[in-house]
Design a protein around this motif. Structure first.
Motif, short mmCIF file in Angstrom:
data_model
loop_
_atom_site.label_atom_id
_atom_site.label_comp_id
_atom_site.label_asym_id
_atom_site.label_seq_id
_atom_site.Cartn_x
_atom_site.Cartn_y
_atom_site.Cartn_z
N LYS A 25 0.84 -1.20 0.00
CA LYS A 25 0.00 0.00 0.00
C LYS A 25 0.87 1.24 0.00
O LYS A 25 1.88 1.32 0.69
CB LYS A 25 -0.91 0.00 1.22
CG LYS A 25 -2.11 -0.88 1.05
CD LYS A 25 -3.24 -0.47 1.96
CE LYS A 25 -4.45 -1.27 1.55
NZ LYS A 25 -5.64 -0.85 2.23
N TRP A 26 0.42 2.20 -0.79
CA TRP A 26 1.08 3.50 -0.87
C TRP A 26 -0.02 4.54 -0.98
O TRP A 26 -0.86 4.47 -1.89
CB TRP A 26 2.02 3.54 -2.07
CG TRP A 26 2.89 4.75 -2.12
CD1 TRP A 26 3.89 5.07 -1.25
CD2 TRP A 26 2.84 5.79 -3.08
NE1 TRP A 26 4.47 6.24 -1.62
CE2 TRP A 26 3.84 6.71 -2.75
CE3 TRP A 26 2.05 6.03 -4.20
CZ2 TRP A 26 4.07 7.85 -3.49
CZ3 TRP A 26 2.29 7.17 -4.92
CH2 TRP A 26 3.29 8.07 -4.56
N GLN A 27 -0.05 5.46 -0.06
CA GLN A 27 -1.07 6.51 -0.01
C GLN A 27 -2.48 5.93 -0.09
O GLN A 27 -3.34 6.42 -0.82
CB GLN A 27 -0.83 7.54 -1.11
CG GLN A 27 0.48 8.28 -0.94
CD GLN A 27 0.71 9.34 -1.99
OE1 GLN A 27 -0.03 9.47 -2.97
NE2 GLN A 27 1.76 10.13 -1.79
N GLY A 28 -2.71 4.86 0.67
CA GLY A 28 -4.04 4.29 0.83
C GLY A 28 -4.50 3.30 -0.21
O GLY A 28 -5.58 2.73 -0.08
N ARG A 34 -3.56 0.95 -8.11
CA ARG A 34 -3.06 2.13 -8.83
C ARG A 34 -2.73 1.81 -10.28
O ARG A 34 -3.07 2.56 -11.20
CB ARG A 34 -1.80 2.68 -8.15
CG ARG A 34 -2.06 3.31 -6.82
CD ARG A 34 -0.75 3.73 -6.16
NE ARG A 34 -1.04 4.57 -5.03
CZ ARG A 34 -1.44 5.83 -5.13
NH1 ARG A 34 -1.53 6.42 -6.30
NH2 ARG A 34 -1.72 6.53 -4.06
#
Length: 181
Positions: A25-28, A34
């Motif tokens: 996960k990155w920024q939610g 993504r």
């Protein structure tokens, strides 16, 4: 030009990350979420280029193409997908969460039938992902792989890929470890 299919390369071993990058996960959002959103922003559909373990885990929920060319890196995933789909492909990497839609759109703006990728005009270094691969490129790619060549840098240079200039390097950044998040 008709919209190509998207190919998300994610079949690597993720050894530096310590876990499958798709689910980081990155920024939610996960890298997979993504990448799918990015691909569908400019593509008609998408496929995941996966290894055998990922295929078992993901093929029930996603359109997966298991890499037929083990230990060949991104080259094998691209070739496998070209052979499996016979479609023009816009290829993105799972670990580039900063990639921008505008850069993908630029890849789609070139001549029909040409492989397209970004290249640094000063150093000559190719940034082979993201890139555009017309379906007719599979034969030259297969010959290259059969010769034991797996480097995208060399392939793009030797096969007269269309060069797109890079203005901002940040979107091309790969995230390979937890500390880079």
């Amino acid at each position: 030009m008709a919209k190509p299919a998207g190919l998300i390369l994610m079949g690597g071993k993720s050894t530096r990350m310590g876990a499958d990058k798709a689910f980081v996960k990155w920024q939610g959002k996960t890298f997979l979420e993504r990448a799918i959103k990015l691909a569908l922003s400019v593509c008609s559909e998408f496929y995941l280029s996966v290894n055998a373990e990922q295929f078992k885990e993901l093929s029930g929920n996603y359109p997966c193409i298991q890499d037929n060319y083990a230990e060949t890196g991104p080259m094998g995933g691209i070739l496998t997908a070209l052979e499996a789909t016979n479609k023009n492909l816009l290829v993105v990497a799972i670990d580039m969460p900063l990639m921008k839609v505008e850069l993908l759109q630029q890849l789609l703006g070139g001549e029909e039938g040409n492989i397209r990728a970004y290249r640094d005009s000063e150093s000559g270094f190719w940034h082979p992902l993201p890139s555009y691969w017309p379906s007719n490129s599979k034969n030259q790619l297969k010959r290259y792989v059969e010769q034991g060549e797996f480097g995208l840098q060399n392939f793009l240079s030797k096969n007269n890929a269309t060069t797109l200039p890079i203005g901002d390097y940040q979107p091309f950044r790969n995230i390979n470890s937890i500390k880079e998040l």
